[in-house]
Scaffold this active site. Structure first.
Site, PDB file in Angstrom:
ATOM      1  N   GLU A 137      -6.369  24.478  11.772  1.00 44.38           N
ATOM      2  CA  GLU A 137      -5.050  23.907  12.102  1.00 44.38           C
ATOM      3  C   GLU A 137      -4.212  23.697  10.837  1.00 44.38           C
ATOM      4  O   GLU A 137      -3.393  22.789  10.757  1.00 44.38           O
ATOM      5  CB  GLU A 137      -5.187  22.579  12.872  1.00 44.38           C
ATOM      6  CG  GLU A 137      -6.117  22.603  14.070  1.00 44.38           C
ATOM      7  CD  GLU A 137      -5.583  23.377  15.254  1.00 44.38           C
ATOM      8  OE1 GLU A 137      -5.022  24.475  15.020  1.00 44.38           O
ATOM      9  OE2 GLU A 137      -5.725  22.916  16.393  1.00 44.38           O
ATOM     10  N   GLN A 186     -27.508  -5.769   0.642  1.00 42.60           N
ATOM     11  CA  GLN A 186     -26.071  -5.922   0.425  1.00 42.60           C
ATOM     12  C   GLN A 186     -25.412  -4.616  -0.004  1.00 42.60           C
ATOM     13  O   GLN A 186     -24.281  -4.312   0.417  1.00 42.60           O
ATOM     14  CB  GLN A 186     -25.803  -7.006  -0.620  1.00 42.60           C
ATOM     15  CG  GLN A 186     -24.328  -7.384  -0.705  1.00 42.60           C
ATOM     16  CD  GLN A 186     -24.087  -8.520  -1.669  1.00 42.60           C
ATOM     17  OE1 GLN A 186     -24.306  -8.379  -2.867  1.00 42.60           O
ATOM     18  NE2 GLN A 186     -23.645  -9.668  -1.149  1.00 42.60           N
ATOM     19  N   CYS A 209      -3.748  32.003  19.349  1.00 42.06           N
ATOM     20  CA  CYS A 209      -3.972  33.162  18.475  1.00 42.06           C
ATOM     21  C   CYS A 209      -2.858  33.295  17.441  1.00 42.06           C
ATOM     22  O   CYS A 209      -1.845  33.963  17.681  1.00 42.06           O
ATOM     23  CB  CYS A 209      -4.064  34.441  19.309  1.00 42.06           C
ATOM     24  SG  CYS A 209      -5.398  34.436  20.510  1.00 42.06           S
ATOM     25  N   GLY A 233       0.865  18.845  17.193  1.00 43.85           N
ATOM     26  CA  GLY A 233      -0.040  18.142  18.098  1.00 43.85           C
ATOM     27  C   GLY A 233      -1.488  18.528  17.876  1.00 43.85           C
ATOM     28  O   GLY A 233      -2.390  17.685  17.952  1.00 43.85           O
ATOM     29  N   SER A 277      -3.596  30.829   5.801  1.00 44.83           N
ATOM     30  CA  SER A 277      -2.650  29.783   5.414  1.00 44.83           C
ATOM     31  C   SER A 277      -1.210  30.291   5.408  1.00 44.83           C
ATOM     32  O   SER A 277      -0.279  29.546   5.709  1.00 44.83           O
ATOM     33  CB  SER A 277      -3.018  29.240   4.032  1.00 44.83           C
ATOM     34  OG  SER A 277      -4.270  28.586   4.078  1.00 44.83           O
ATOM     35  N   GLU A 326      -5.148  21.770   2.000  1.00 47.74           N
ATOM     36  CA  GLU A 326      -4.248  22.128   0.902  1.00 47.74           C
ATOM     37  C   GLU A 326      -2.840  22.415   1.429  1.00 47.74           C
ATOM     38  O   GLU A 326      -1.833  22.012   0.831  1.00 47.74           O
ATOM     39  CB  GLU A 326      -4.797  23.350   0.154  1.00 47.74           C
ATOM     40  CG  GLU A 326      -6.046  23.068  -0.679  1.00 47.74           C
ATOM     41  CD  GLU A 326      -7.307  22.882   0.153  1.00 47.74           C
ATOM     42  OE1 GLU A 326      -8.267  22.291  -0.350  1.00 47.74           O
ATOM     43  OE2 GLU A 326      -7.325  23.329   1.325  1.00 47.74           O
ATOM     44  N   PHE A 340     -10.873  34.153  13.949  1.00 47.31           N
ATOM     45  CA  PHE A 340     -11.306  32.754  14.087  1.00 47.31           C
ATOM     46  C   PHE A 340     -10.714  32.095  15.338  1.00 47.31           C
ATOM     47  O   PHE A 340     -10.235  30.957  15.288  1.00 47.31           O
ATOM     48  CB  PHE A 340     -10.921  31.919  12.851  1.00 47.31           C
ATOM     49  CG  PHE A 340     -11.431  32.446  11.541  1.00 47.31           C
ATOM     50  CD1 PHE A 340     -12.765  32.789  11.374  1.00 47.31           C
ATOM     51  CD2 PHE A 340     -10.573  32.612  10.466  1.00 47.31           C
ATOM     52  CE1 PHE A 340     -13.232  33.275  10.165  1.00 47.31           C
ATOM     53  CE2 PHE A 340     -11.036  33.084   9.249  1.00 47.31           C
ATOM     54  CZ  PHE A 340     -12.371  33.427   9.099  1.00 47.31           C
TER      55      PHE A 340
END
Length: 384
Positions: free
Chosen positions: A365, A280, A126, A242, A134, A369, A158
């Site tokens: 995450e 091709q 959270c 991570g 951001s 940007e 979210f």
């Protein structure tokens, strides 16, 4: 899947085989239905945990699998070939478990890690708020110290797994504006004052719930604080290094599945008297898709190795890997949909679900940007 399992050790090959079997048997056959019905398969997540995937990075002495980040990106890429949404939730759950193992004290580890590693208790992270996405350091959720307790008030937005998860690592402001005033806390679902917004109606990731977490004067003992006061932003960002690799790996797995499905489809579909696979122009398209995935995979693994060895450049490499792999994964999945023609637009083929699931990876995450900001800052910091 051969592209996923090259240049690996024998142990990693065995890990990939077990994980791939699970993905193809337990996730892939149900992925479209879970998406359509918005079903969160907690029972299947617990089966994954029985294979050691509930505490991938948690040390063995604390009940986890003790795997490296290099092992982890292999796990999540392989899981995502079955369902990117569930693989991504497991990545987030494992981020929470790692944060408790890395920054918790012995009592905190003993209290929460067994349940997280078995997935009897699910975890949620959270950080994001309605007005602080951001710009995470601008978060407004507050934790006021009152004697031996903190009182948390605010709204998180979210949040993957919200409502179903039992443990929430919450970032809240205990001090001054900016990152130095943020601390981390462990909140439990049944704490008085915790409630949840409705399940968000999303473009993708429908097989996992995403809700607001509402903290209305939630009173928690001071021993629920993770680390020292003011350490929260550092803990959050280290967790995200991570987490970004996990989401990057999930993009690779989803895109690899889309590529594999395209190869099978083009091999069986004919137009103008010849197999589409023999054209091709389409072969060149497939070659580009495979090449771009291989390049993204190499960068993700390089970043994972940097995180394992505590390379000072690891945060920058994680940002590079997240940006490149999620952009590439989405582009490859979208190209796979195009190769399927009208059938790619039908839900029963599973391609459009992969496209929808992978789109959000470019946002969560840390948006791509923001990943560019991190990389650019690292490149220019010595020139200021």
């Amino acid at each position: 899947m051969s592209a996923v399992t090259t240049t690996l050790t024998e142990d990693q090959l065995a890990l990939a085989e077990v994980t791939l079997d699970f993905a193809q048997e337990q996730l892939a056959p149900h992925a479209v239905l879970w998406d359509q019905t918005k079903h969160f398969p907690v029972d299947v997540i617990r089966r994954a945990a029985s294979l050691g995937l509930g505490g991938v990075y948690v040390r063995e002495e604390h009940g986890g699998s003790g795997l490296s980040r290099t092992d982890g990106v292999l796990v999540f890429e392989t899981l995502a070939t079955g369902c990117p949404s569930i693989a991504a939730y497991l990545s987030i759950h494992n981020m929470v478990a790692w944060m408790l193992d890395r920054y918790g004290d012995d009592a905190q580890r003993a209290r929460w890690l067994p349940g997280l590693c078995s997935a009897d208790v699910l975890g949620s992270y959270c950080l994001t708020e309605p007005g602080a996405g951001s710009d995470a350091a601008a978060l407004r959720t507050r934790a006021e110290r009152q004697g031996d307790h903190y009182v948390l008030t605010g709204v998180k937005q979210f949040i993957s797994g919200a409502g179903a998860a039992g443990v929430y690592v919450v970032m809240a402001r205990t001090g001054e504006p900016g990152p130095a005033g943020i601390s981390a806390f462990v909140v439990e679902r049944d704490d008085p004052g915790v409630s949840f917004g409705p399940n968000e109606q999303k473009m993708g990731w429908n097989a996992q719930p995403t809700r607001q977490v509402v903290l209305d004067g939630v009173r928690v003992p001071a021993d629920r604080r993770l680390g020292a006061e003011g350490d929260g932003f550092r803990i959050a960002m280290n967790g995200l290094n991570g987490g970004r690799l996990g989401i990057a790996a999930c993009s690779l797995g989803g895109a690899q599945s889309a590529l594999d499905r395209s190869l099978s489809y083009l091999a069986t579909r004919e137009a103008f008297g010849t197999r589409l696979l023999d054209a091709q122009a389409l072969q060149f398209r497939l070659a580009d898709m495979a090449t771009e995935l291989a390049a993204a995979r190499a960068l993700v693994r390089q970043a994972a190795e940097a995180l394992d060895t505590r390379d000072p450049l690891a945060p920058r490499l994680c940002a590079m890997a997240k940006r490149f792999a999620t952009d590439t994964g989405y582009a490859v999945a979208d190209a796979a949909l195009q190769l399927h023609g009208g059938y790619g637009y039908l839900s029963e083929y599973g391609i459009e679900k992969i496209v929808r699931d992978l789109r959000v990876h470019q946002i969560l995450e840390g948006t791509n940007e923001v990943m560019r900001v991190i990389v650019a800052r690292g490149l220019t910091e010595n020139l200021r």
